[in-house]
Design a protein around this motif. Structure first.
Motif, PDB file in Angstrom:
ATOM      1  N   ASP A 129      -6.590  -1.166   7.630  1.00 29.11           N
ATOM      2  CA  ASP A 129      -8.022  -1.304   7.845  1.00 29.11           C
ATOM      3  C   ASP A 129      -8.275  -0.030   8.879  1.00 29.11           C
ATOM      4  OD1 ASP A 129      -8.282  -3.228   6.126  1.00 29.11           O
ATOM      5  OD2 ASP A 129      -8.288  -4.978   7.910  1.00 29.11           O
TER       6      ASP A 129
ATOM      7  N   GLY B 287      -8.619   3.069   6.849  1.00 29.63           N
ATOM      8  CA  GLY B 287      -9.737   3.079   6.137  1.00 29.63           C
ATOM      9  C   GLY B 287     -10.997   3.170   6.677  1.00 29.63           C
TER      10      GLY B 287
ATOM     11  N   ASP C 233      -7.157  -1.733   0.420  1.00 25.41           N
ATOM     12  CA  ASP C 233      -7.231  -2.088   1.967  1.00 25.41           C
ATOM     13  C   ASP C 233      -6.433  -3.511   1.958  1.00 25.41           C
ATOM     14  OD1 ASP C 233      -9.222  -4.016   0.979  1.00 25.41           O
ATOM     15  OD2 ASP C 233     -11.042  -2.898   1.451  1.00 25.41           O
TER      16      ASP C 233
END
Length: 377
Positions: A255, A258, A303
């Protein structure tokens, strides 16, 4: 199991066709690092050649030849993600260097067709397996061995033997291999600006040198490394509890990657790419900027929400509680699911020792802000 109960015998790792001595060490999310590399393209000239020169690779296909499981041919991909517990070189500060190395962390990363969904299967390092005969660094052949720990394959024959053992265990062709070291992992986390997490209770582990109060933290590289090496302060103190913690951190790391908006920040993108390429060792099939870029582009939609993480179904060995044994029926269900390019069913891990305890609940990822053109990470 306690580190001082790990046997330390065998030959040094070997790797046919290596460009130079490979980096060794802990790997929690090297495939995520590969996904960061050149996420949106690399510059030409100096930058391209520098990144290319950073990459170490091993000719695993050449070493293993044709005696391997067939490629699935359904658009999916399986990657053996491996780290080792060598304490040599820059990693010496993390423990005594015995002169040999074992895989400290092992994961089979299955990228489903289209690479928009993934399943990560953690293999406990103390899992008892049958290791096939493997070539050693000094040109000998180590005979096959039954009831030996999975992590001993790397010690006996390096990445090639680790892949050969994984393929025998799973019945799946490992399309690629990725490895990263302690120092590379720390540097990657630092280059990302740390990883935000919340600990639901305090962690104090003198073995991994980690002390964290309950609450929200942005872990730097040293703290992140301590976290993923922690086991004495979570769960039952075994490697199975540590795996749960590693899986929780891996989601937070995904995460974080991303959420940085790397494609809109060329300087940050190059810094992360430079760190990641220096950190990883790959098979020759991924051993160039162009090949890593292809993988990175293919996993850009992944993700934590579309990544399933499970631990190989195991039980503690009745004759030695410091070892675990695969549960045959349930393990077969795991590999069958990957072969069919489907998620692992809940029934496959029900009752497994790897699912007991709440070590994974100790760590929660902090929501990442949405990336924007001005986000410098």
């Amino acid at each position: 199991m306690p580190d001082d109960q790990q046997p330390r015998t065998g030959s040094s790792p070997t790797g046919a066709g290596r460009t130079r001595r490979h980096r060794r060490g802990l790997l929690i999310a090297a495939w995520s690092a590969a996904g960061v590399v050149l996420l949106g393209g690399a510059g030409a000239g100096y930058a391209y050649h520098r990144l290319n020169a950073n990459i170490d690779s091993v000719d695993i296909d050449g070493a293993l030849g044709g005696h391997r499981p067939a490629k699935l041919g359904n658009g999916s991909m399986d990657i053996l993600v491996l780290g080792s517990d060598s304490r040599s070189g820059a990693n010496r500060e993390y423990g005594h260097d015995s002169g040999t190395a074992r895989s400290d962390t092992a994961m089979v990363v299955h990228l489903a067709k289209g690479h928009k969904r993934a399943t990560v299967v953690s293999i406990p390092r103390d899992t008892l397996v049958t290791r096939p005969a493997c070539a050693t660094a000094d040109g000998r052949t180590a005979p096959a061995q039954r009831q030996t720990m999975f992590n001993s394959a790397y010690e006996v024959g390096g990445p090639v033997c680790a892949v050969k053992t994984a393929e025998q265990l799973t019945g799946l062709r490992m399309d690629h291999y990725v490895e990263v070291d302690f120092t590379g992992f720390k540097d990657l986390v630092n280059t990302l600006g740390g990883v935000p997490v919340t600990t639901t209770r305090a962690i104090h582990d003198t073995k991994s040198h980690l002390t964290l109060a309950a609450g929200t933290h942005t872990l730097d590289g040293e703290q992140a490394l301590g976290l993923v090496r922690t086991r004495h302060a979570v769960g039952d103190g075994s490697d199975l509890g540590r795996i749960q913690l590693q899986q929780a951190f891996m989601k937070a790391l995904m995460d974080r990657i991303g959420g940085l908006g790397l494609t809109t920040n060329p300087a940050k993108l190059f810094a992360v790419a430079d760190t990641a390429t220096r950190a990883v060792t790959t098979d020759t099939g991924l051993g160039s900027v162009d090949k890593l870029m292809g993988l990175a582009q293919s996993v850009r939609h992944l993700d934590s929400t579309n990544t399933q993480m499970v631990t190989l179904p195991v039980r503690y060995d009745p004759s030695n509680p410091n070892r675990v044994e695969p549960l045959p029926r349930q393990t077969a269900m795991v590999w069958a699911a990957l072969r069919a390019d489907r998620p692992v069913p809940a029934a496959a891990v029900t009752g497994s020792a790897g699912g007991r305890g709440d070590a994974g609940g100790v760590l929660q990822a902090e929501p990442e802000p949405k990336p924007s053109a001005s986000h410098g990470g």
